[in-house]
Design a protein around this motif. Sequence first.
Motif, PDB file in Angstrom:
ATOM      1  N   MET A 169       0.845  -1.321   0.092  1.00  0.00           N
ATOM      2  CA  MET A 169      -0.200   0.062   0.185  1.00  0.00           C
ATOM      3  C   MET A 169       0.746   1.431   0.063  1.00  0.00           C
ATOM      4  SD  MET A 169      -3.097   1.143   2.523  1.00  0.00           S
ATOM      5  CE  MET A 169      -2.123   1.328   3.972  1.00  0.00           C
ATOM      6  N   VAL A 170       0.564   2.244  -0.861  1.00  0.00           N
ATOM      7  CA  VAL A 170       1.430   3.336  -1.086  1.00  0.00           C
ATOM      8  C   VAL A 170       0.605   4.652  -0.994  1.00  0.00           C
ATOM      9  CG1 VAL A 170       3.071   4.647  -2.459  1.00  0.00           C
ATOM     10  CG2 VAL A 170       3.322   2.346  -2.258  1.00  0.00           C
ATOM     11  N   PHE A 171       0.769   5.549  -0.178  1.00  0.00           N
ATOM     12  CA  PHE A 171       0.048   6.829  -0.214  1.00  0.00           C
ATOM     13  C   PHE A 171       1.028   7.862   0.315  1.00  0.00           C
ATOM     14  CE2 PHE A 171      -0.194   4.591   3.806  1.00  0.00           C
ATOM     15  CZ  PHE A 171       0.110   5.493   4.703  1.00  0.00           C
ATOM     16  N   TYR A 172       0.429   9.262   0.123  1.00  0.00           N
ATOM     17  CA  TYR A 172       1.158  10.299   0.373  1.00  0.00           C
ATOM     18  C   TYR A 172       0.531  11.188   1.472  1.00  0.00           C
ATOM     19  CZ  TYR A 172       3.523   9.383  -4.253  1.00  0.00           C
ATOM     20  OH  TYR A 172       4.412   8.933  -5.104  1.00  0.00           O
ATOM     21  N   ILE A 173       1.344  11.600   2.077  1.00  0.00           N
ATOM     22  CA  ILE A 173       1.160  12.368   3.300  1.00  0.00           C
ATOM     23  C   ILE A 173       1.734  13.980   3.118  1.00  0.00           C
ATOM     24  CG2 ILE A 173       0.359  10.596   4.954  1.00  0.00           C
ATOM     25  CD1 ILE A 173       3.419  11.230   6.295  1.00  0.00           C
ATOM     26  N   ARG A 174       1.168  15.007   3.878  1.00  0.00           N
ATOM     27  CA  ARG A 174       1.609  16.269   3.906  1.00  0.00           C
ATOM     28  C   ARG A 174       1.538  16.801   5.331  1.00  0.00           C
ATOM     29  NH1 ARG A 174       2.329  18.992  -0.750  1.00  0.00           N
ATOM     30  NH2 ARG A 174       2.429  20.607   0.296  1.00  0.00           N
ATOM     31  N   GLN A 195       3.637   0.806   2.804  1.00  0.00           N
ATOM     32  CA  GLN A 195       3.767  -0.143   4.003  1.00  0.00           C
ATOM     33  C   GLN A 195       4.803  -1.282   3.405  1.00  0.00           C
ATOM     34  OE1 GLN A 195      -0.134  -1.991   4.469  1.00  0.00           O
ATOM     35  NE2 GLN A 195       0.268  -2.389   6.701  1.00  0.00           N
ATOM     36  N   VAL A 196       5.798  -1.279   4.147  1.00  0.00           N
ATOM     37  CA  VAL A 196       6.688  -2.513   3.821  1.00  0.00           C
ATOM     38  C   VAL A 196       6.358  -3.784   4.274  1.00  0.00           C
ATOM     39  CG1 VAL A 196       9.194  -3.075   4.344  1.00  0.00           C
ATOM     40  CG2 VAL A 196       8.425  -0.649   4.094  1.00  0.00           C
ATOM     41  N   MET A 197       5.870  -4.062   5.658  1.00  0.00           N
ATOM     42  CA  MET A 197       5.712  -5.259   6.289  1.00  0.00           C
ATOM     43  C   MET A 197       4.494  -5.261   7.159  1.00  0.00           C
ATOM     44  SD  MET A 197       6.459  -7.399   8.978  1.00  0.00           S
ATOM     45  CE  MET A 197       7.092  -6.375  10.027  1.00  0.00           C
ATOM     46  N   ILE A 198       3.705  -6.271   7.237  1.00  0.00           N
ATOM     47  CA  ILE A 198       2.739  -6.290   8.083  1.00  0.00           C
ATOM     48  C   ILE A 198       2.437  -7.764   8.565  1.00  0.00           C
ATOM     49  CG2 ILE A 198       0.829  -6.433   6.282  1.00  0.00           C
ATOM     50  CD1 ILE A 198      -0.908  -4.702   8.429  1.00  0.00           C
ATOM     51  N   VAL A 213       1.683  -8.920  14.649  1.00  0.00           N
ATOM     52  CA  VAL A 213       2.004  -8.161  15.854  1.00  0.00           C
ATOM     53  C   VAL A 213       2.454  -6.735  15.580  1.00  0.00           C
ATOM     54  CG1 VAL A 213       3.788  -8.462  17.583  1.00  0.00           C
ATOM     55  CG2 VAL A 213       2.804 -10.411  16.844  1.00  0.00           C
ATOM     56  N   LYS A 214       3.090  -6.710  14.326  1.00  0.00           N
ATOM     57  CA  LYS A 214       3.434  -5.392  14.326  1.00  0.00           C
ATOM     58  C   LYS A 214       3.419  -5.016  12.380  1.00  0.00           C
ATOM     59  CE  LYS A 214       8.295  -7.572  13.513  1.00  0.00           C
ATOM     60  NZ  LYS A 214       9.306  -7.773  14.003  1.00  0.00           N
ATOM     61  N   GLU A 215       3.643  -3.613  12.084  1.00  0.00           N
ATOM     62  CA  GLU A 215       3.759  -3.338  10.696  1.00  0.00           C
ATOM     63  C   GLU A 215       4.549  -2.288  10.550  1.00  0.00           C
ATOM     64  OE1 GLU A 215      -0.141  -1.636  10.326  1.00  0.00           O
ATOM     65  OE2 GLU A 215       0.084  -0.138  11.917  1.00  0.00           O
ATOM     66  N   GLN A 216       5.107  -2.184   9.524  1.00  0.00           N
ATOM     67  CA  GLN A 216       6.301  -1.224   9.265  1.00  0.00           C
ATOM     68  C   GLN A 216       6.100  -0.372   7.934  1.00  0.00           C
ATOM     69  OE1 GLN A 216      10.169  -3.385   8.636  1.00  0.00           O
ATOM     70  NE2 GLN A 216      10.288  -3.810  10.926  1.00  0.00           N
ATOM     71  N   TYR A 217       6.216   0.960   8.150  1.00  0.00           N
ATOM     72  CA  TYR A 217       6.055   1.896   7.021  1.00  0.00           C
ATOM     73  C   TYR A 217       7.404   2.751   6.665  1.00  0.00           C
ATOM     74  CZ  TYR A 217       1.282   1.446   7.915  1.00  0.00           C
ATOM     75  OH  TYR A 217       0.043   0.955   8.112  1.00  0.00           O
ATOM     76  N   ARG A 218       7.855   2.780   5.505  1.00  0.00           N
ATOM     77  CA  ARG A 218       8.984   3.442   4.893  1.00  0.00           C
ATOM     78  C   ARG A 218       8.271   4.982   4.257  1.00  0.00           C
ATOM     79  NH1 ARG A 218      13.870   2.005   3.612  1.00  0.00           N
ATOM     80  NH2 ARG A 218      13.309  -0.133   3.413  1.00  0.00           N
ATOM     81  N   ILE A 219       9.027   5.735   5.093  1.00  0.00           N
ATOM     82  CA  ILE A 219       8.308   7.128   4.810  1.00  0.00           C
ATOM     83  C   ILE A 219       9.849   7.819   3.929  1.00  0.00           C
ATOM     84  CG2 ILE A 219       8.211   9.562   5.415  1.00  0.00           C
ATOM     85  CD1 ILE A 219       7.314   6.443   8.048  1.00  0.00           C
ATOM     86  N   SER A 220       9.329   8.356   2.744  1.00  0.00           N
ATOM     87  CA  SER A 220      10.646   8.631   1.997  1.00  0.00           C
ATOM     88  C   SER A 220      10.364  10.163   1.538  1.00  0.00           C
ATOM     89  CB  SER A 220      10.609   7.955   0.347  1.00  0.00           C
ATOM     90  OG  SER A 220      10.762   6.507   0.710  1.00  0.00           O
ATOM     91  N   GLN A 251       7.942   1.632  12.749  1.00  0.00           N
ATOM     92  CA  GLN A 251       7.488   0.422  13.214  1.00  0.00           C
ATOM     93  C   GLN A 251       6.180   0.570  14.214  1.00  0.00           C
ATOM     94  OE1 GLN A 251       9.691  -3.144  13.817  1.00  0.00           O
ATOM     95  NE2 GLN A 251       8.585  -3.546  15.396  1.00  0.00           N
ATOM     96  N   SER A 252       5.126  -0.049  14.131  1.00  0.00           N
ATOM     97  CA  SER A 252       3.897   0.125  15.331  1.00  0.00           C
ATOM     98  C   SER A 252       3.476  -1.211  15.473  1.00  0.00           C
ATOM     99  CB  SER A 252       2.926   1.141  14.710  1.00  0.00           C
ATOM    100  OG  SER A 252       2.252   0.289  13.996  1.00  0.00           O
ATOM    101  N   ASN A 253       2.843  -1.416  16.815  1.00  0.00           N
ATOM    102  CA  ASN A 253       2.527  -2.580  17.264  1.00  0.00           C
ATOM    103  C   ASN A 253       0.835  -2.416  17.090  1.00  0.00           C
ATOM    104  OD1 ASN A 253       2.149  -0.604  19.177  1.00  0.00           O
ATOM    105  ND2 ASN A 253       2.781  -1.928  21.020  1.00  0.00           N
ATOM    106  N   ARG A 254       0.409  -1.765  16.133  1.00  0.00           N
ATOM    107  CA  ARG A 254      -1.162  -1.668  16.006  1.00  0.00           C
ATOM    108  C   ARG A 254      -1.776  -2.771  15.705  1.00  0.00           C
ATOM    109  NH1 ARG A 254      -4.940  -0.026  11.880  1.00  0.00           N
ATOM    110  NH2 ARG A 254      -3.226  -0.394  10.314  1.00  0.00           N
TER     111      ARG A 254
END
Length: 85
Positions: A1-6, A20-23, A26-33, A42-45
């Motif tokens: 999943m790819v999205f943009y934030i401001r 979203q790199v990995m889910i 237990v955890k999920e990881q997001y790459r912010i570029s 990484q979050s434990n959501r």
Amino acid sequence: MVFYIRPLINRIAYRLRVEQVMIDSVKEQYRISGRNKSIVLQSNRPLFRNKGIKHRKPNWKLVEGSVHYHSDMEPIIAEIMKIID
């Protein structure tokens, strides 16, 4: 999943790409570029969602990369949470 934030960091609006790199359960990881730098948060959501706890705020930690001020990550995390919830 790819999205943009401001996010608004130090009164400057940045356009960042979030992937979203990995889910898993237990955890999920997001790459912010940005232009020339990327970090991985990484979050434990998913752990709370699987247990049925939707009101608990997840813990976020920096897995890869570096930031000068950790307070700059708060607007980024808030923007990500707006989109994924």
